[in-house]
Design a protein around this motif. Sequence first.
Motif, short mmCIF file in Angstrom:
data_model
loop_
_atom_site.label_atom_id
_atom_site.label_comp_id
_atom_site.label_asym_id
_atom_site.label_seq_id
_atom_site.Cartn_x
_atom_site.Cartn_y
_atom_site.Cartn_z
N GLY A 139 42.65 31.59 41.83
CA GLY A 139 43.71 30.70 41.94
C GLY A 139 44.95 30.91 41.09
O GLY A 139 46.12 31.08 41.43
N ARG A 140 44.53 31.60 39.85
CA ARG A 140 45.48 32.07 38.81
C ARG A 140 46.12 33.43 39.32
O ARG A 140 47.08 33.81 38.90
CB ARG A 140 44.74 31.91 37.62
N VAL A 141 45.18 34.51 39.74
CA VAL A 141 45.66 35.70 39.82
C VAL A 141 46.11 36.20 40.83
O VAL A 141 45.83 35.90 41.97
CB VAL A 141 44.21 36.67 39.35
N ARG A 142 46.98 37.15 40.74
CA ARG A 142 47.93 37.64 41.78
C ARG A 142 48.16 39.14 41.53
O ARG A 142 49.06 39.46 40.73
CB ARG A 142 48.95 36.65 42.06
N HIS A 143 47.58 40.04 41.96
CA HIS A 143 47.52 41.46 41.52
C HIS A 143 46.93 42.34 42.65
O HIS A 143 46.42 41.84 43.33
CB HIS A 143 46.98 41.70 40.10
N LYS A 144 47.88 43.19 42.78
CA LYS A 144 47.58 44.17 43.99
C LYS A 144 46.08 44.84 44.05
O LYS A 144 45.40 45.39 45.07
CB LYS A 144 48.30 45.39 44.27
N ASN A 145 45.48 44.79 42.88
CA ASN A 145 44.35 45.58 42.43
C ASN A 145 43.01 44.38 42.18
O ASN A 145 42.02 44.65 41.49
CB ASN A 145 44.19 46.64 41.51
N LEU A 146 43.21 43.07 42.51
CA LEU A 146 42.21 41.97 42.55
C LEU A 146 42.33 41.53 43.83
O LEU A 146 43.14 41.02 44.53
CB LEU A 146 42.94 41.09 41.04
N LEU A 147 40.98 41.25 44.13
CA LEU A 147 40.87 40.43 45.42
C LEU A 147 40.81 38.97 45.39
O LEU A 147 40.20 38.36 44.56
CB LEU A 147 39.19 40.69 45.79
N GLY A 148 42.23 38.37 45.73
CA GLY A 148 42.47 37.05 45.48
C GLY A 148 41.86 36.16 46.35
O GLY A 148 40.97 36.52 47.27
N LEU A 149 42.05 35.07 46.06
CA LEU A 149 41.38 33.83 46.79
C LEU A 149 42.19 33.44 48.15
O LEU A 149 43.40 33.47 48.02
CB LEU A 149 41.54 32.50 46.10
N ARG A 150 41.56 33.52 49.33
CA ARG A 150 42.36 33.20 50.44
C ARG A 150 41.98 31.73 50.78
O ARG A 150 43.10 31.23 51.29
CB ARG A 150 41.74 34.09 51.76
N GLY A 151 41.20 31.17 50.18
CA GLY A 151 40.92 29.50 50.56
C GLY A 151 39.69 29.31 49.85
O GLY A 151 38.58 30.08 49.68
N TYR A 152 39.15 27.94 50.27
CA TYR A 152 38.12 27.47 50.05
C TYR A 152 37.66 26.02 50.62
O TYR A 152 38.41 25.69 51.34
CB TYR A 152 37.74 27.25 48.32
N CYS A 153 36.51 25.71 50.54
CA CYS A 153 36.09 24.65 51.25
C CYS A 153 34.83 23.98 50.59
O CYS A 153 33.98 24.50 50.08
CB CYS A 153 35.60 24.87 52.64
N ALA A 154 35.32 22.62 50.22
CA ALA A 154 34.27 21.97 49.48
C ALA A 154 34.04 20.55 50.11
O ALA A 154 34.83 19.76 50.08
CB ALA A 154 34.62 21.83 47.97
N SER A 155 32.66 20.12 50.53
CA SER A 155 32.35 19.02 50.99
C SER A 155 31.28 18.34 50.51
O SER A 155 31.11 18.92 49.28
CB SER A 155 32.31 19.01 52.73
N ALA A 156 30.89 17.34 50.78
CA ALA A 156 29.54 16.86 49.99
C ALA A 156 28.34 17.69 50.16
O ALA A 156 27.53 17.87 49.00
CB ALA A 156 29.21 15.44 50.68
N GLU A 157 28.09 18.33 50.96
CA GLU A 157 27.06 19.32 51.18
C GLU A 157 27.44 20.93 51.15
O GLU A 157 26.55 21.71 51.25
CB GLU A 157 26.34 19.32 52.71
N GLN A 158 28.84 21.20 51.27
CA GLN A 158 28.79 22.77 51.05
C GLN A 158 30.07 23.40 50.05
O GLN A 158 30.94 22.64 49.73
CB GLN A 158 29.69 22.87 52.70
#
Length: 390
Positions: A90-109
């Motif tokens: 969530g912190r990093v933004r650089h053309k040579n780092l694979l950034g976060l597209r998103g996440y999902c967090a539930s009770a089981e996942q």
Amino acid sequence: MGSAFSCCDSDKVDEGVPPRDGHSPWRIFTFKELHSATNGFSEDNKLGEGGFGSVYWGKTSDGLQIAVKQLKSMNSKAEMEFAVEVEVLGRVRHKNLLGLRGYCASAEQRLIVYDYMPNLSLLSHLHGQFAAEVQLDWKKRMKVAIGSAEGLLYLHHEVTPHIIHRDIKASNVLLDSNFDPLVADFGFAKLIPDGVSHMTTRVKGTLGYLAPEYAMWGKVSESCDVYSFGILLLELVTGRKPIEKLPGGVKRTITEWAEPYIEKGRFRELADPKLRGNFDEEQLKQFINAAALCVQSEPERRPNMKEVVELLKGNEPKGKVMQLRLKSVKYGDDLVSMDQASDDEDYESDGKGAGRYDESDAYGVFGAMSNVQKMHDPYKRYADRMGKKG
């Protein structure tokens, strides 16, 4: 974790950080979205599997190709690595780092979503299913080396607090459609507060890439990433694995193999035979010199990543003369003797000499990538069915 990651079951789409450097913002996905995108986490869509769980190829309803990492267990270790990765990405933004597209967090996942990289990992091109095709010519290898180094420079010097990756290896350097590199997998990353030069921690990583002071005593600093990058650089130039098995079960590190050639100035003989002599000899020497400096046994003798980038670009930083000896130490016999099953095993220790290996984590974010040809587009299937009905 609790409330920080509890919104995934909602159908509301939350936007994350604003886009920078041309990157899209990350967001919170619903489990339903990711289930649909991956054909219900179908075996046909599985990219790979590790100790953390599985990674699946998927395609969202708006056509975005994604890789979804689904954590297998919900224990405290998995929770911590999930939290660290989401926090760091969530912190990093650089053309040579694979950034976060998103996440999902539930009770089981617990799921982390990345952009899918069509050229997979550096590992797959050097030692995996694409090695025979030799798509990595010298120009592409230069691009991979410099881009990866610039990604690490950003982590060590430009983002606050500074970030130590702790797991630099060929499987964690992903390649996009233009063979531009993106350093990936931040589950082991450490955030370093200002004024802190090093920390002592539980050792995690892959034997062959681990700096000696880290492997043996758990001392972690930016210099540990520099050492790992030096090994990666040797691997990229020579096409050899960080640790290779010799007849009779003996194991040899890439530095032990390379040292005699470097000492005698026989640089051409270090080049990957698959290149068939098609490389720039001066650039080869620059790369070998940078690698030799990075893998010095004493951390204080290694360059920082700013200096490494300069070396790779052909600029000699002050005081960093051509290094004609690796002077890298061997891993202790006790470490090497534990390494039985694989050249790519992950190593974990308490920093006091006691350690264990977990082969299942060795392949990084996208796994071993054995099923690439079998992946199915869920929305294409749907369109085909609708077309037949029409």
